[in-house]
Design a protein around this motif. Sequence first.
Motif, PDB file in Angstrom:
ATOM      1  N   PRO A  16       0.847  -1.203   0.000  1.00 39.57           N
ATOM      2  CA  PRO A  16       0.000   0.000   0.000  1.00 39.57           C
ATOM      3  C   PRO A  16       0.873   1.240   0.000  1.00 39.57           C
ATOM      4  O   PRO A  16       1.801   1.355   0.802  1.00 39.57           O
ATOM      5  N   TYR A  39      -3.156  -3.901  -2.566  1.00 38.49           N
ATOM      6  CA  TYR A  39      -3.630  -3.157  -1.400  1.00 38.49           C
ATOM      7  C   TYR A  39      -4.085  -1.762  -1.796  1.00 38.49           C
ATOM      8  O   TYR A  39      -3.525  -1.139  -2.702  1.00 38.49           O
ATOM      9  N   MET A  42      -3.531   3.640   2.327  1.00 36.92           N
ATOM     10  CA  MET A  42      -4.048   3.679   3.689  1.00 36.92           C
ATOM     11  C   MET A  42      -5.184   4.691   3.786  1.00 36.92           C
ATOM     12  O   MET A  42      -5.071   5.824   3.309  1.00 36.92           O
ATOM     13  N   GLN A  69      -6.391  -1.236   3.469  1.00 32.74           N
ATOM     14  CA  GLN A  69      -5.525  -0.894   4.593  1.00 32.74           C
ATOM     15  C   GLN A  69      -6.103   0.275   5.375  1.00 32.74           C
ATOM     16  O   GLN A  69      -6.446   1.306   4.798  1.00 32.74           O
ATOM     17  N   GLU A  92      -9.899  -8.850   2.966  1.00 29.21           N
ATOM     18  CA  GLU A  92      -8.850  -8.615   3.956  1.00 29.21           C
ATOM     19  C   GLU A  92      -8.849  -7.147   4.339  1.00 29.21           C
ATOM     20  O   GLU A  92      -9.039  -6.272   3.491  1.00 29.21           O
ATOM     21  N   ASN A  94      -6.207  -4.642   6.514  1.00 33.12           N
ATOM     22  CA  ASN A  94      -4.866  -4.595   7.092  1.00 33.12           C
ATOM     23  C   ASN A  94      -4.740  -3.367   7.980  1.00 33.12           C
ATOM     24  O   ASN A  94      -5.138  -2.270   7.595  1.00 33.12           O
ATOM     25  N   ASN A  96      -2.410  -0.603   9.642  1.00 33.49           N
ATOM     26  CA  ASN A  96      -1.104   0.021   9.413  1.00 33.49           C
ATOM     27  C   ASN A  96      -0.425   0.317  10.746  1.00 33.49           C
ATOM     28  O   ASN A  96      -0.894   1.149  11.529  1.00 33.49           O
ATOM     29  N   THR A 137      -5.176  -8.457   9.072  1.00 32.81           N
ATOM     30  CA  THR A 137      -3.725  -8.597   9.008  1.00 32.81           C
ATOM     31  C   THR A 137      -3.072  -7.319   9.508  1.00 32.81           C
ATOM     32  O   THR A 137      -3.742  -6.303   9.699  1.00 32.81           O
ATOM     33  N   LYS A 139       0.523  -4.744   9.107  1.00 36.45           N
ATOM     34  CA  LYS A 139       1.795  -4.357   8.495  1.00 36.45           C
ATOM     35  C   LYS A 139       2.547  -3.524   9.516  1.00 36.45           C
ATOM     36  O   LYS A 139       2.003  -2.542  10.044  1.00 36.45           O
TER      37      LYS A 139
END
Length: 332
Positions: A16, A39, A42, A69, A92, A94, A96, A137, A139
């Motif tokens: 991302p 991705y 953000m 994200q 999904e 994610n 950050n 998930t 990152k």
Amino acid sequence: MTAAPLSHAARLSVAPMMDWTDRHCRFFHRKLTARALLYTEMVTADAVIHGDRERLIGFHPAEMPVALQLGGSEPAKLAEAVRIGAERGYPEVNLNCGCPSDRVQSGAFGAVLMLSPDLVADCAAAMIAAAPGAEITVKCRVGVDEQEPREVLPDFLEKVSAAGVTRFAIHARKAWLQGLSPKENRDIPPLDYDLVDEMKRAFPGLHISLNGGLATLADAKAALARGLDGAMIGRAAYHDPGSVLAPADPAIWGEGEGVDPVAAALAMLPYIEDHLAAGGRLHQVTRHMLGLFQGRPGARAWRRMLSEGASREGAGPELVETALSEVTARAA
């Protein structure tokens, strides 16, 4: 083709990247690889809850598999944003925990969350409970500022995985929250691939992707060969997609065929026509395509024609066709 598990797609992912991995970029990247995980940029949880959702998190079904994200540090808001993302079809979401920008720090999220693993675990638990059908998930970085990564990172992974997260993308650099710009934070702190490899051995049940400094498919394959589960490539995939993404499916998965960049450019024409018909501008799409022929005959003419012409009033798909003719003529 039956949809593969996200963990399979995550053998190679495109990181991302703010201002870069928007929906037009992702649609283009999908023309180059059918399998890599993509991705969004953000998006803050507040923006998802209160903002223009179609503009911020809209996507074309052809982009799949694509993950959303989020940035945030309040469990309830992240949970609400996850519900919204899952309802729109993201498989999904994610969190950050790696971006070091001042704006992110002022919002108490991004890399600063490496200082608060218990809070990250609470956020993850709330996100998982909010949308059982979406995979949550994380990152992250290996640490921030004066933290000792070999102490901080295993503690972070242990606490966050205990909340239910099983897949992590680890940027193998510290982030310095004071004194370095976001750009400098991508280059100056030294890479520590050995530490990420150690985390995979210490947490064999977690899916761990390596991020940071990976520039080629050979780099990605080397990470996989060392036992990591995935490789996440950022700027190199954006600036040289013809080398990184077009050959990825057979190189990383042993499936499918490599994509001819010329064919990928031609495949974008209907999408461009639809975008223009909806009131969009040509450069909003073609700015993501400038590096398609990086290092190949005609690359300079391709970049120049699109850079100079795509922002002009009335510019349309014929400009892409003309630029493409320069590439094919010089390659002949």
